[in-house]
Design an enzyme around this catalytic site. Structure first.
Site, PDB file in Angstrom:
ATOM      1  N   LYS A  64       0.867  -1.176   0.000  1.00 61.33           N
ATOM      2  CA  LYS A  64       0.000   0.000   0.000  1.00 61.33           C
ATOM      3  C   LYS A  64       0.908   1.231   0.000  1.00 61.33           C
ATOM      4  O   LYS A  64       1.940   1.235   0.686  1.00 61.33           O
ATOM      5  CB  LYS A  64      -0.881  -0.039   1.253  1.00 61.33           C
ATOM      6  CG  LYS A  64      -1.901   1.075   1.364  1.00 61.33           C
ATOM      7  CD  LYS A  64      -2.793   0.902   2.599  1.00 61.33           C
ATOM      8  CE  LYS A  64      -3.864   1.972   2.701  1.00 61.33           C
ATOM      9  NZ  LYS A  64      -4.740   1.775   3.876  1.00 61.33           N
ATOM     10  N   SER A 116      -9.734   1.828   2.957  1.00 58.94           N
ATOM     11  CA  SER A 116      -8.843   2.594   2.120  1.00 58.94           C
ATOM     12  C   SER A 116      -7.818   1.754   1.363  1.00 58.94           C
ATOM     13  O   SER A 116      -7.208   2.250   0.414  1.00 58.94           O
ATOM     14  CB  SER A 116      -8.087   3.620   2.975  1.00 58.94           C
ATOM     15  OG  SER A 116      -7.290   2.971   3.937  1.00 58.94           O
ATOM     16  N   SER A 164     -10.007  -0.636   7.110  1.00 54.90           N
ATOM     17  CA  SER A 164      -9.446  -0.503   5.761  1.00 54.90           C
ATOM     18  C   SER A 164      -8.722  -1.713   5.191  1.00 54.90           C
ATOM     19  O   SER A 164      -8.358  -1.691   4.019  1.00 54.90           O
ATOM     20  CB  SER A 164      -8.512   0.691   5.704  1.00 54.90           C
ATOM     21  OG  SER A 164      -9.268   1.861   5.616  1.00 54.90           O
TER      22      SER A 164
HETATM   23  N1  GLN Z   1     -13.231   4.170   6.498  1.00 55.21           N
HETATM   24  C1  GLN Z   1     -12.636   4.571   7.733  1.00 55.21           C
HETATM   25  C2  GLN Z   1     -12.211   6.017   7.650  1.00 55.21           C
HETATM   26  O1  GLN Z   1     -12.450   6.601   6.655  1.00 55.21           O
HETATM   27  C3  GLN Z   1     -11.497   3.667   8.075  1.00 55.21           C
HETATM   28  C4  GLN Z   1     -10.272   3.965   7.309  1.00 55.21           C
HETATM   29  C5  GLN Z   1      -9.117   3.095   7.663  1.00 55.21           C
HETATM   30  O2  GLN Z   1      -9.258   2.037   8.280  1.00 55.21           O
HETATM   31  N2  GLN Z   1      -7.932   3.540   7.305  1.00 55.21           N
HETATM   32  O3  GLN Z   1     -11.649   6.561   8.527  1.00 55.21           O
END
Ligand code: GLN
Length: 489
Positions: free
Chosen positions: A76, A151, A175
């Site tokens: 990532k 994400s 995410s």
């Molecule tokens: N969707 C969640 C957010 O927008 C979690 C994101 C994540 O786990 N990095 O914060």
């Protein structure tokens, strides 16, 4: 086909000389080019990957193969990679070249893996659909009009589409698990602190955790064993010895007790997904587990508590991007204030700005007690709920996400709907527990993920339960039909 094999299968093939790492890497690079429209990668490291593959083949020939020798892994783009661009999906870092490797990257490379590229992601890991990326959205390989989740959407889609053997992801509120569910792969978020955060660009430091995104639970166990462990560069890293997770995999589920929480099956859960989850639960019963209903009374406050705590930490972490210390710098600033203001206005996207504003507000002197302190108290109550539950059950299961992958653009105008995509995953981050998602079926041709949540440092328990399930079923072997599959050399 080699690109659809698990790491375990590929390692075997490399060992018996069925194909070389160079051939495997070339095949992925070819597919990455052909499937460019999925937008899974921000950078593809063609030259260095081919060099690493050749080195891995030579090492293997000399009997010096490491545990992941010759296996192409994608990272990532939140993990720093030495001399390679590391953007966190943001314009702010679009030209940042990291001068060092994140611990995770260094450990995986030391095991002989080939770093094939850096995957697309929501900007600074804020999002559930990969649509906040400065580099454009990723498309879900199961249906390219849909999101891959976020994400870590680029990593999930790349594994599902056969564009790498496995990938790394990070999970602050879901995410790793939610995109894994939407793309039909296996994703593990370990216990908070199990894997070093050094060199992983920070979003919300008390919640962030790296983890593997793979085809199978067996591969996740293999990757976790390499990624986990103490790191003097990260003071929150857990020092305990790393178990050999692969050894856990064959423990039987006979006599184990699995908790199901009513709050996991609320109105927001899509009916067909619920049916698929219920069928999966029956399989766990056939495998010898007892199912017990448990209560997590405060879990319904997870999303609101998270959206106070995560933005608060984000606003602090992101203050370093000011055009001086880090990040994009505006052209011809009039004075220092103008430099800060315009660099940040130009460098950050809307979702990131929203979080910074919310975080700065909830941490401000007048509102700290009303929001931040309360959210922290709720966090403790949620943690206590889980501790109570683990007195009665070995682990918990339920859905990973309330619905399958949605259409691109469908939720970009509704923050609340987007935030609710993590309704089942966030509690695991607030409590710091290990949790994973595995594919357990389809709803209207889109993958459905099941979540397993374990007690602290019990990654072995959920990995072995997932492995038992995968031995019994074939959902994890399903791959999306992509036009390229037909013209494969
Ligand atoms: N969707 C969640 C957010 O927008 C979690 C994101 C994540 O786990 N990095 O914060």
């Amino acid at each position: 086909m080699m690109h659809n094999e698990s790491i375990t299968e590929q390692l075997h093939a490399l060992k018996i000389g069925k194909y070389s790492s160079k051939e495997l890497t070339e095949n992925y690079l070819y597919r990455i080019k052909k499937l460019k429209d999925l937008n899974c990668y921000i950078s593809v490291l063609e030259e260095s990957a081919l060099r690493a593959a050749t080195d891995a083949d030579q090492a293997r020939a000399k009997g010096k193969a490491g545990l992941l020798s010759g296996i192409p892994i994608a990272h990532k783009d939140i993990f720093c990679t030495k001399n390679v661009s590391t953007t966190a999906g943001s314009k702010m870092l679009h030209n940042y070249i990291a001068p060092f490797d994140a611990t995770v990257v260094a450990k995986i490379a030391a095991a002989g893996a080939v770093t094939i590229g850096k995957t697309n992601m929501d900007e600074f890991a804020m999002g559930s659909s990969n649509e906040t990326s400065y580099f454009g959205p990723v498309k879900n390989p199961w249906d390219t009009s849909r999101v891959p989740g976020g994400s870590s959407g680029g990593s999930a889609a790349a594994v599902a589409a056969g564009l790498c053997s496995a990938a790394t992801g990070t999970d602050t509120g879901g995410s790793i698990r939610q995109p894994a569910a939407h793309c039909g792969i296996t994703g593990l978020k370990p216990t908070y602190g199990r894997i070093s955060r050094w060199g992983m660009i920070a979003f919300a430091s008390s919640l962030d955790q790296a983890g593997p995104m793979t085809r199978t639970a067996e591969d996740a166990a293999l990757m976790l064993a390499l990624m986990a462990g103490n790191d003097p560069k990260d003071s929150t890293c857990i020092g305990d010895d790393v178990p050999t997770y692969l050894e856990y995999l064959n423990s039987s589920l006979d006599g184990s007790c699995i908790g199901i929480c009513e709050d996991f099956f609320t109105d927001g859960l899509e009916a067909k997904s619920e049916q698929v989850i219920q069928e999966a639960i029956k399989i766990f019963e056939h495998l010898g587990a007892k199912i017990k209903s448990i209560k997590l009374p405060h879990i319904r406050y997870s999303v609101p508590a998270y959206y106070v705590i995560a933005p608060a930490e984000a606003s602090t972490n992101l203050s370093r991007y000011d055009g001086v210390r880090f990040g994009h710098r505006c052209k011809d600033p009039e004075n220092l204030n103008d430099l800060f203001k315009r660099s940040r206005s130009e460098g950050f996207g809307n979702e990131v700005k929203r979080r910074i504003m919310v975080g700065a507000f909830t941490l401000s002197a007048g509102y700290y007690d009303a929001y931040y302190r309360q959210a922290q108290q709720i966090r403790r109550l949620i943690k206590n709920d889980f501790q109570q539950a683990f007195k009665e059950v070995d682990f918990l299961i339920g859905p990973t996400a309330p619905q399958t992958a949605f259409q691109l653009g469908e939720k970009t105008d509704s923050q609340i709907e987007m935030y609710l995509q993590d309704i089942y995953t966030i509690a695991g981050n607030l409590a710091g527990l290990p949790a994973m998602s595995i594919p357990v079926g389809f709803s209207s041709k889109l993958p459905v993920g099941l979540q397993l949540i374990g007690n602290y440092l019990q990654e072995g328990t959920i990995l072995s339960a997932a492995h038992q399930y995968q031995k019994r079923t074939d959902w994890h072997k399903c791959v999306p039909v992509l036009a390229i599959n037909k013209v494969q050399p």
